[in-house]
Design an enzyme around this catalytic site. Structure first.
Site, mmCIF file in Angstrom:
data_model
loop_
_atom_site.group_PDB
_atom_site.id
_atom_site.type_symbol
_atom_site.label_atom_id
_atom_site.label_comp_id
_atom_site.label_asym_id
_atom_site.label_seq_id
_atom_site.Cartn_x
_atom_site.Cartn_y
_atom_site.Cartn_z
ATOM 1 N N ASP A 69 41.050 47.090 24.300
ATOM 2 C CA ASP A 69 41.931 47.136 25.429
ATOM 3 C C ASP A 69 43.031 46.308 25.051
ATOM 4 O O ASP A 69 42.937 45.219 24.246
ATOM 5 C CB ASP A 69 41.303 46.605 26.733
ATOM 6 C CG ASP A 69 41.017 45.076 26.647
ATOM 7 O OD1 ASP A 69 42.039 44.370 27.161
ATOM 8 O OD2 ASP A 69 40.136 44.448 26.087
ATOM 9 N N CYS A 91 56.927 63.447 27.440
ATOM 10 C CA CYS A 91 57.458 64.129 26.428
ATOM 11 C C CYS A 91 57.791 65.726 26.541
ATOM 12 O O CYS A 91 58.613 66.443 26.137
ATOM 13 C CB CYS A 91 56.875 63.807 25.146
ATOM 14 S SG CYS A 91 56.993 62.231 24.631
ATOM 15 N N CYS A 100 52.435 64.489 25.525
ATOM 16 C CA CYS A 100 52.231 63.880 26.919
ATOM 17 C C CYS A 100 53.088 64.500 27.946
ATOM 18 O O CYS A 100 54.284 65.240 27.736
ATOM 19 C CB CYS A 100 52.399 62.304 27.006
ATOM 20 S SG CYS A 100 54.214 62.041 27.047
ATOM 21 N N CYS A 117 54.704 64.522 20.372
ATOM 22 C CA CYS A 117 54.135 64.084 21.441
ATOM 23 C C CYS A 117 53.572 65.114 22.579
ATOM 24 O O CYS A 117 54.367 65.918 22.976
ATOM 25 C CB CYS A 117 54.495 63.006 22.119
ATOM 26 S SG CYS A 117 53.311 62.046 23.346
ATOM 27 N N ASP A 123 37.035 42.282 32.300
ATOM 28 C CA ASP A 123 36.726 41.037 31.745
ATOM 29 C C ASP A 123 36.437 39.820 32.546
ATOM 30 O O ASP A 123 36.712 40.019 33.743
ATOM 31 C CB ASP A 123 37.811 40.947 30.527
ATOM 32 C CG ASP A 123 39.306 40.674 30.963
ATOM 33 O OD1 ASP A 123 39.406 40.445 32.170
ATOM 34 O OD2 ASP A 123 40.022 40.591 30.249
ATOM 35 N N HIS A 141 53.880 57.885 28.504
ATOM 36 C CA HIS A 141 54.148 57.941 27.131
ATOM 37 C C HIS A 141 53.338 57.112 26.100
ATOM 38 O O HIS A 141 52.432 57.533 25.305
ATOM 39 C CB HIS A 141 55.367 58.218 26.520
ATOM 40 C CG HIS A 141 55.414 58.150 25.343
ATOM 41 N ND1 HIS A 141 55.331 59.313 24.285
ATOM 42 C CD2 HIS A 141 55.863 57.165 24.266
ATOM 43 C CE1 HIS A 141 55.417 58.851 23.173
ATOM 44 N NE2 HIS A 141 55.751 57.897 23.024
HETATM 45 ZN ZN LIG Z 1 55.096 61.270 24.746
#
Ligand SMILES: [Zn+2]
Length: 406
Positions: free
Chosen positions: A301, A344, A341, A339, A93, A370
């Site tokens: 964003d 997790c 990820c 989740c 930006d 996460h």
């Molecule tokens: Zn997660």
């Protein structure tokens, strides 16, 4: 030139769509959330982790990189992506927001809750104004060492070309919801004239730096909470041509009253060309992302997912919670059992609770992975829901469970 945007499907009876942005460093399937890496790093996370969790691009900040390490260092490194070992698309930006928000001493423009703010809340008291706007540009004091600097549309373009992101933004003036209507009008005209100067300088730099990959320039729409000003900004910049070029896309920025976010985005989108991408600057809370996508924003964003993670606030399908709270001490379930990820799959709330209480560096790292995954994945699910024609069903289901913690 290797920048393009294709719309694939639209949301019936709404302005939203999905599509693909192509850049010299790869494609971005939209809608997409772009994690923020202000100083050429997504704080606390490895670039590999950010890629593994599904992020398609990162957004860095021209103001911060201008002050440190300096754009000439990024240029010598071969550009932002090479410097930070991120091989996918990048955004910067323009620095306008930081020049003015840090300089003028706004407390939290980012909150943008129009109802609850008054000017006393907004401006830091008894603080020397560190930024002065005139028609040619902005003079400001570095927040790092107090040294004086000047940004103009030309300087912002030069800095962003040296940094070398795939998508860069025109230099604009940030206003607040509390500036007078007259000031908003003057400022909008200044931003319009600066947009022309950005196109001219961008054209000159693109030609003189033809050894570098093409950089797409997005114009930035201001206009605060006023429908006529938002529409005018979108029409002016949407149709603008100078030095034989037009903007490759658009950023919707500035003071956005969040209670009217979808409506304001809709005004701008109504006036913008359909075949160019639109980036909604600084927006990242789930309800706001749904409003943005529904009304035609393609990319987003926001520092919230990473900033919140470092304070132990983590997202779940029922809302955000603080994993350092006492009730999670012996909770051996993951942050979010749905989740997928890395955090997790491998770690428990109890372990994160311990890391944050013990002030271990790994706490912010795992929470960042996460949170960024949660928001990136949420917008990816919106994209898939548009594809399958189920956007409104998905919105109802998600927001029905999610409690806003703001
Ligand atoms: Zn997660």
């Amino acid at each position: 030139m290797s920048f393009s945007f294709k719309v694939k499907r639209t949301i019936p009876q709404a302005l939203g769509r999905n599509g693909v942005i192509a850049t010299p460093h790869g494609e971005i399937k939209t809608p997409a959330f772009i994690p923020v890496g202000t100083k050429a790093t997504v704080k606390a996370a490895l670039p590999d982790s950010i890629e593994d969790l599904g992020a398609q691009a990162v957004l860095a900040n021209a103001y911060h990189l201008y002050l440190q390490p300096g754009p000439e260092t990024l240029d010598a490194a071969g550009g932002l992506g090479k410097f930070m070992n991120w091989n996918r698309p990048t955004f910067t930006d323009s620095g306008g927001f930081q020049v003015m928000s840090l300089g003028v001493g706004f407390k939290k423009v980012i909150d943008m809750n129009g109802d609850s703010l008054n000017s006393d809340d907004l401006i830091v008291e008894k603080r020397e104004r560190l930024a002065h706007v005139d028609d040619d540009g902005v003079t400001f004091k570095s927040h790092l060492d107090g040294s004086m600097h000047r940004f103009s549309p030309e300087v912002s373009m030069q800095v962003q070309h040296q940094i070398g992101a795939d998508i860069i933004f025109a230099f604009d003036e940030l206003t607040t919801l509390h500036n007078t209507r007259k000031y908003q009008e003057e400022s909008l005209e200044r931003t319009r004239l600066w947009a022309i100067r950005c196109l001219d300088e961008h054209k000159r730099l693109t030609e003189s730096r033809s050894h570098r990959p093409y950089q797409a320039l997005f114009g930035v729409l201001q206009g605060a909470q006023y429908e006529d000003l938002r529409r005018k900004a979108a029409k002016d910049l949407g149709e603008m041509e100078s030095s034989g070029i037009a903007f490759d896309g658009f950023g919707i920025g500035g003071a956005l009253d969040k209670s009217k976010l979808g409506t304001i985005v809709g005004w701008a989108v109504d006036e913008l060309p359909v075949n160019k991408p639109r980036h909604l600057l600084g927006i990242g809370e789930p309800a706001d992302l749904f409003a943005g996508v529904e009304n035609g924003a393609d990319t987003f964003d926001c520092v919230a997912p990473t900033r919140e993670a470092r304070t132990s606030a983590v997202y779940s399908p029922t809302g955000r919670f603080n994993v350092s709270g006492g009730s999670y001490r012996k909770d051996f379930s993951p942050i979010d059992s749905e989740c997928t990820c890395y955090t997790c799959k491998n770690y428990t709330r109890a372990y994160l609770n311990h890391l944050f209480r013990a002030k271990e560096i790994l706490g912010p790292t795992l929470a960042t992975i996460h949170n960024v995954h949660f928001i990136v994945n949420l917008v990816e699910r919106m994209r898939l829901a548009i594809e399958s024609g189920d956007f409104f069903e998905f919105k109802k289901e998600f927001l029905g469970r999610y409690k806003n913690s703001n």
